[in-house]
Design a protein around this motif. Structure first.
Motif, mmCIF file in Angstrom:
data_model
loop_
_atom_site.group_PDB
_atom_site.id
_atom_site.type_symbol
_atom_site.label_atom_id
_atom_site.label_comp_id
_atom_site.label_asym_id
_atom_site.label_seq_id
_atom_site.Cartn_x
_atom_site.Cartn_y
_atom_site.Cartn_z
ATOM 1 N N THR A 49 0.670 -0.853 -0.027
ATOM 2 C CA THR A 49 -0.091 0.135 0.260
ATOM 3 C C THR A 49 0.974 1.210 0.197
ATOM 4 O OG1 THR A 49 -1.673 -1.316 1.493
ATOM 5 C CG2 THR A 49 -1.657 0.980 1.337
ATOM 6 N N GLY A 50 1.812 1.299 1.007
ATOM 7 C CA GLY A 50 3.032 1.960 0.956
ATOM 8 C C GLY A 50 3.727 3.083 -0.973
ATOM 9 N N GLN A 51 3.485 1.665 -1.237
ATOM 10 C CA GLN A 51 4.265 1.909 -2.622
ATOM 11 C C GLN A 51 3.055 3.233 -3.430
ATOM 12 O OE1 GLN A 51 7.283 0.937 -4.423
ATOM 13 N NE2 GLN A 51 6.647 3.268 -5.441
ATOM 14 N N PHE A 52 1.730 3.037 -3.405
ATOM 15 C CA PHE A 52 1.131 3.192 -4.120
ATOM 16 C C PHE A 52 0.493 5.504 -3.474
ATOM 17 C CE2 PHE A 52 -3.924 4.950 -4.134
ATOM 18 C CZ PHE A 52 -4.341 5.135 -5.197
ATOM 19 N N VAL A 53 0.665 5.189 -2.512
ATOM 20 C CA VAL A 53 0.892 6.019 -1.570
ATOM 21 C C VAL A 53 2.033 7.432 -2.088
ATOM 22 C CG1 VAL A 53 1.528 7.682 0.901
ATOM 23 C CG2 VAL A 53 -0.247 5.422 1.304
ATOM 24 N N VAL A 54 2.769 6.790 -1.906
ATOM 25 C CA VAL A 54 5.090 7.183 -2.774
ATOM 26 C C VAL A 54 3.625 8.105 -3.702
ATOM 27 C CG1 VAL A 54 6.470 7.315 -3.521
ATOM 28 C CG2 VAL A 54 6.545 5.979 -1.214
ATOM 29 N N PHE A 55 3.515 7.145 -4.730
ATOM 30 C CA PHE A 55 3.628 7.660 -6.004
ATOM 31 C C PHE A 55 1.986 9.054 -6.738
ATOM 32 C CE2 PHE A 55 0.459 7.719 -9.792
ATOM 33 C CZ PHE A 55 1.639 7.910 -11.181
ATOM 34 N N ILE A 56 1.005 8.956 -5.469
ATOM 35 C CA ILE A 56 -0.006 9.323 -4.979
ATOM 36 C C ILE A 56 1.050 10.740 -5.397
ATOM 37 C CG2 ILE A 56 -2.329 10.512 -4.118
ATOM 38 C CD1 ILE A 56 -2.345 8.399 -6.935
ATOM 39 N N THR A 57 1.356 10.724 -3.433
ATOM 40 C CA THR A 57 2.103 12.165 -2.849
ATOM 41 C C THR A 57 2.817 12.793 -4.467
ATOM 42 O OG1 THR A 57 3.517 10.637 -2.084
ATOM 43 C CG2 THR A 57 1.793 11.350 -1.034
ATOM 44 N N PHE A 58 3.908 12.305 -5.019
ATOM 45 C CA PHE A 58 4.632 12.578 -5.791
ATOM 46 C C PHE A 58 3.537 12.864 -6.817
ATOM 47 C CE2 PHE A 58 7.267 12.101 -10.078
ATOM 48 C CZ PHE A 58 7.827 13.067 -9.289
ATOM 49 N N VAL A 59 2.854 12.823 -7.486
ATOM 50 C CA VAL A 59 2.210 13.163 -8.904
ATOM 51 C C VAL A 59 1.807 14.230 -7.737
ATOM 52 C CG1 VAL A 59 -0.158 12.908 -10.030
ATOM 53 C CG2 VAL A 59 1.471 11.062 -9.775
ATOM 54 N N TYR A 60 0.961 14.522 -6.938
ATOM 55 C CA TYR A 60 0.258 15.933 -6.040
ATOM 56 C C TYR A 60 1.605 17.439 -5.748
ATOM 57 C CZ TYR A 60 -4.913 14.172 -5.919
ATOM 58 O OH TYR A 60 -5.539 13.662 -6.360
ATOM 59 N N SER A 61 2.243 16.186 -5.276
ATOM 60 C CA SER A 61 3.504 17.470 -5.203
ATOM 61 C C SER A 61 4.071 18.550 -6.549
ATOM 62 C CB SER A 61 4.893 16.795 -4.408
ATOM 63 O OG SER A 61 5.539 16.003 -5.084
ATOM 64 N N LEU A 62 3.820 17.828 -7.710
ATOM 65 C CA LEU A 62 4.482 18.639 -9.179
ATOM 66 C C LEU A 62 2.959 19.147 -9.413
ATOM 67 C CD1 LEU A 62 5.515 14.930 -11.199
ATOM 68 C CD2 LEU A 62 6.601 16.037 -9.702
ATOM 69 N N LYS A 63 2.012 19.630 -8.832
ATOM 70 C CA LYS A 63 0.798 20.256 -9.122
ATOM 71 C C LYS A 63 1.226 22.092 -8.462
ATOM 72 C CE LYS A 63 -2.966 17.145 -9.793
ATOM 73 N NZ LYS A 63 -4.500 17.082 -8.390
ATOM 74 N N TYR A 64 2.533 21.590 -8.052
ATOM 75 C CA TYR A 64 2.753 23.093 -6.215
ATOM 76 C C TYR A 64 4.147 23.145 -7.073
ATOM 77 C CZ TYR A 64 -1.760 21.844 -5.182
ATOM 78 O OH TYR A 64 -3.426 21.770 -4.761
ATOM 79 N N ILE A 65 5.185 21.825 -7.142
ATOM 80 C CA ILE A 65 6.656 22.445 -7.428
ATOM 81 C C ILE A 65 6.670 21.760 -8.376
ATOM 82 C CG2 ILE A 65 6.810 23.088 -4.831
ATOM 83 C CD1 ILE A 65 7.475 20.208 -4.526
ATOM 84 N N ARG A 66 8.245 21.554 -8.420
ATOM 85 C CA ARG A 66 9.126 21.595 -10.021
ATOM 86 C C ARG A 66 9.295 20.473 -9.689
ATOM 87 N NH1 ARG A 66 13.935 25.592 -10.393
ATOM 88 N NH2 ARG A 66 13.872 24.861 -7.929
#
Length: 258
Positions: A49-66
């Motif tokens: 499950t942690g791998q899914f959390v890592v992927f989603i948090t990475f995608v969401y972070s890209l919406k706001y920072i480089r």
């Protein structure tokens, strides 16, 4: 870009990986473990499950920072891995780790602070006061976006460190990379389907699916290399090398996306 959807990307690549690894396991006669019989259930969940959390948090972070800044924060996971490894895996902690951690934090701080920059002004004010007010609001918005992006990246950073620790713990339990990757992909496919149902919409793009499958190949290769790397040695000796990947991310992001 119009076809991009992070949940679909994770769904297609996870289905592809689970299929490839499942076929390989049947060909090699490798038994599929029963997740309910896993001794370290918490770390098994952290790995899948942690791998899914890592992927989603990475995608969401890209919406706001480089992408370079976000990747750099995620690449700081050796800092947490070294700490977790000492307490969870009882690995030896050396003074040189502190020096390396301090350098990582310093370099990361310098780069992250550079991310808090204003967007170009595409607004023509009627007066100097309006211009000043608009500039102030834009600065506040930029700062808030940076904070939100960094928050998502830090959450992902914590979970990414747990992935490394969980892999080592599962290896000790003789749950080798085939089963780890298979159930990781299976769980990610299921969670992505759930996320699509609640947070996205039904759609299909053949070209985007092919791109996701190619991403699945690179993800599969990197996961195999990571698990193999920590199989025979302490995670403290292998994980810090992943920080070098940040250098390539910065170079590629400058060339490809400016």
């Amino acid at each position: 870009p119009n076809d991009y959807d992070g949940y679909y990307m994770n769904l297609w690549r996870s289905i592809f990986i689970a299929s490839i690894v499942g076929i390989y396991m049947r060909y090699k006669g490798i038994d599929f473990i029963n997740p309910t019989n896993v001794e370290n259930k918490f770390w098994f969940q952290a790995r899948t499950t942690g791998q899914f959390v890592v992927f989603i948090t990475f995608v969401y972070s890209l919406k706001y920072i480089r992408v370079g800044t976000s990747s750099l924060i995620f690449a700081m996971n050796p800092v947490l891995v070294v700490i977790f490894a000492c307490f969870v895996l009882n690995e030896t902690f050396y003074l040189r780790y502190l020096i390396g951690i301090a350098i990582c934090f310093l370099g990361s701080f310098i780069i992250v602070m550079n991310d808090n920059r204003s967007k170009p002004h595409n607004y023509t004010p009627d007066s100097h006061d309006q211009h000043a007010e608009h500039g102030a609001l834009e600065d506040i918005e930029t700062s808030l976006n940076t904070i939100i992006g960094l928050s998502w990246a830090i959450i992902g950073l914590i979970f990414s460190a747990m992935l490394v620790i969980s892999s080592k713990i599962l290896m000790r339990e003789k749950i080798h990379l085939e089963n780890q990757i298979f159930y990781l992909a299976l769980t990610n496919a299921f969670l992505s389907a759930v996320a699509i149902y609640f947070l996205s919409e039904l759609k299909f793009s053949f070209g985007f699916m092919l791109g996701s499958l190619f991403n699945g190949l690179t993800f599969l290769a990197s996961t195999v290399f990571i698990i193999e790397a920590i199989k025979g040695v302490d995670v403290n000796k292998t994980t810090p090398l992943s920080y070098c990947g940040t250098l390539f991310v910065f170079l590629i992001s400058v060339v490809l996306i400016g």
